[in-house]
Scaffold this active site. Structure first.
Site, PDB file in Angstrom:
ATOM      1  N   CYS A  60     -14.441  -5.940  -0.459  1.00 37.89           N
ATOM      2  CA  CYS A  60     -14.218  -6.709   0.776  1.00 37.89           C
ATOM      3  C   CYS A  60     -14.838  -6.019   1.986  1.00 37.89           C
ATOM      4  O   CYS A  60     -14.280  -6.051   3.087  1.00 37.89           O
ATOM      5  CB  CYS A  60     -12.725  -6.962   1.008  1.00 37.89           C
ATOM      6  SG  CYS A  60     -11.941  -7.944  -0.281  1.00 37.89           S
ATOM      7  N   LYS A  64       0.817  -1.207   0.000  1.00 42.35           N
ATOM      8  CA  LYS A  64       0.000   0.000   0.000  1.00 42.35           C
ATOM      9  C   LYS A  64       0.858   1.267   0.000  1.00 42.35           C
ATOM     10  O   LYS A  64       0.337   2.362  -0.216  1.00 42.35           O
ATOM     11  CB  LYS A  64      -0.898   0.036   1.245  1.00 42.35           C
ATOM     12  CG  LYS A  64      -1.812  -1.160   1.417  1.00 42.35           C
ATOM     13  CD  LYS A  64      -2.979  -1.147   0.473  1.00 42.35           C
ATOM     14  CE  LYS A  64      -3.981  -2.222   0.880  1.00 42.35           C
ATOM     15  NZ  LYS A  64      -5.158  -2.281  -0.019  1.00 42.35           N
TER      16      LYS A  64
END
Length: 407
Positions: free
Chosen positions: A363, A224
């Site tokens: 998700c 990330k």
């Protein structure tokens, strides 16, 4: 952020020049970021000259790489204001949260409560749901407001003497809403709860100091923040790590073992079973050291939030469009739906126009169920390498996609 500095920083991502040549726009950094040149250089140097295992050899290569690996741990610790022995290398945020749900079992008993929120990613939902079911605990879920922000008064009411773990995201990966940890953590501190922060989305755009935050645990993924996939970080307060059992066992986790007795090594060794992703840790540390020295994270967040505001202004005239989350409290994420259009159909047609973003439930099924978004949302997520040209491409692409879908 100074535009020249952004341009220079953008040049540190080799994939950008490749994508520019092809006329592509990358708007999916919330899923995974592009990688900095120092990642590629670090991996290349290791594979060409320094392949060896760590903590397992007396020869010069092993000693050299072991020293680099432990220096990487120190560099990662420095990035978030921790001590080196409070840093455990994992595969990713998900593994860090599963690690905690397993290793914190010894602190819990039947009837205890775990508090999470409606905006959690499955990685910060399923491990606690499973743990609650396994130990007969109560899983409390704090609601969100109509603006998709955490309902702080409702959250506070759910806190009690029975609350033993509070785990929440810093930034929602769907709405981009930033949770006010400076208000939330003091509320939790009135109880005896452990505080776990999922920093997967905030690590790349907000300067984090675990001591100032006063969290007990914090997790994030290297991929990330411009680093390789397969490397993650779990921070834990040393006093707590010393009391916790290992998540996995095996090579490197013990001080002494016999047929009848096991004596665990000190943290972090007892939590890093087997050969770690050495090169990933070294590459992550290189990136974090560069960012620590060269980048002002307030300017990073301002740059990315400005791109989000400009995007919303550019797209708001599109018929049927609706944006997720609070306009004044978004980070680098802009999620939206267009009435009557399936999010996956939009993303598919935009992909054909060389615009990379994501659609679906991200998700976060419980969150989308709360928002009654049965066909998912389209998410554009921005990073330091994005420019206003990406916004223009997104607007043009959406208009074309709607023309096709409504034809």
């Amino acid at each position: 952020m100074d535009k020249n500095f952004v341009k220079n920083l953008r040049n540190r991502f080799p994939q950008i020049s490749f994508m520019d040549q092809k006329g592509e726009s990358y708007l999916d950094s919330a899923s995974t970021s592009l990688k900095m040149d120092i990642v590629i250089e670090t991996l290349k140097q290791i594979y060409e000259t320094s392949v060896s295992n760590v903590h397992r050899g007396e020869h010069h290569l092993s000693l050299k790489v072991t020293a680099q690996y432990e220096q990487a741990r120190s560099d990662v610790a420095n990035f978030i204001g921790a001590e080196a022995d409070e840093i455990i290398f994992t595969r990713n945020t998900t593994e860090g949260l599963n690690f905690l749900s397993e290793s914190l079992k010894s602190f819990l008993k039947e009837g205890d409560e775990i508090l999470i929120t409606e905006m959690e990613h499955h990685s910060n939902f399923l491990p606690w749901k499973h743990l609650a079911s396994e130990l007969n605990l109560k899983l409390q879920i704090a609601p969100i407001t109509s603006e998709a922000e955490l309902d702080i008064p409702a959250f506070e009411k759910l806190l009690s003497s029975k609350t033993k773990i509070v785990s929440l995201t810093h930034i929602s990966n769907v709405t981009g809403v930033i949770n006010p940890l400076d208000k939330i953590i003091p509320l939790v501190r009135k109880t005896s709860s452990f505080i776990v922060i999922d920093a997967a989305q905030s690590i790349s755009c907000i300067s984090l100091d675990v001591n100032k935050m006063d969290c007990d645990f914090l997790v994030f993924s290297g991929h990330k923040i411009f680093s390789p996939s397969g490397i993650g970080v779990l921070y834990g307060k040393k006093s707590l790590l010393e009391k916790m059992p290992p998540y996995q066992t095996g090579g490197g986790t013990i001080f002494k073992v016999t047929k009848t007795h096991t004596e665990w090594a000190n943290s972090p060794a007892k939590f890093e079973a087997g050969t770690p992703f050495i090169e990933g840790a070294l590459a992550l540390a290189k990136v974090l050291s560069f960012l620590k020295a060269e980048v002002n994270f307030k300017e990073v967040l301002n740059w990315e939030r400005n791109l989000v505001r400009l995007s919303e202004d550019s797209l708001k005239g599109i018929e049927g469009i609706c944006f997720m989350g609070s306009t004044n409290n978004r980070s680098n994420i802009l999620s939206f739906i267009i009435e009557g259009i399936h999010s996956s159909d939009l993303a598919f047609i935009l992909a054909k126009q060389k615009i990379a973003l994501r659609a679906g439930h991200h998700c976060c099924m419980p969150l989308l169920q709360k928002l009654n978004l049965k066909t998912g949302v389209v998410r554009a997520s921005f990073s330091v390498y994005n420019r206003e040209e990406d916004i223009k491409a997104l607007k043009t692409g959406l208009v074309k996609a709607l023309d096709i879908l409504k034809a």
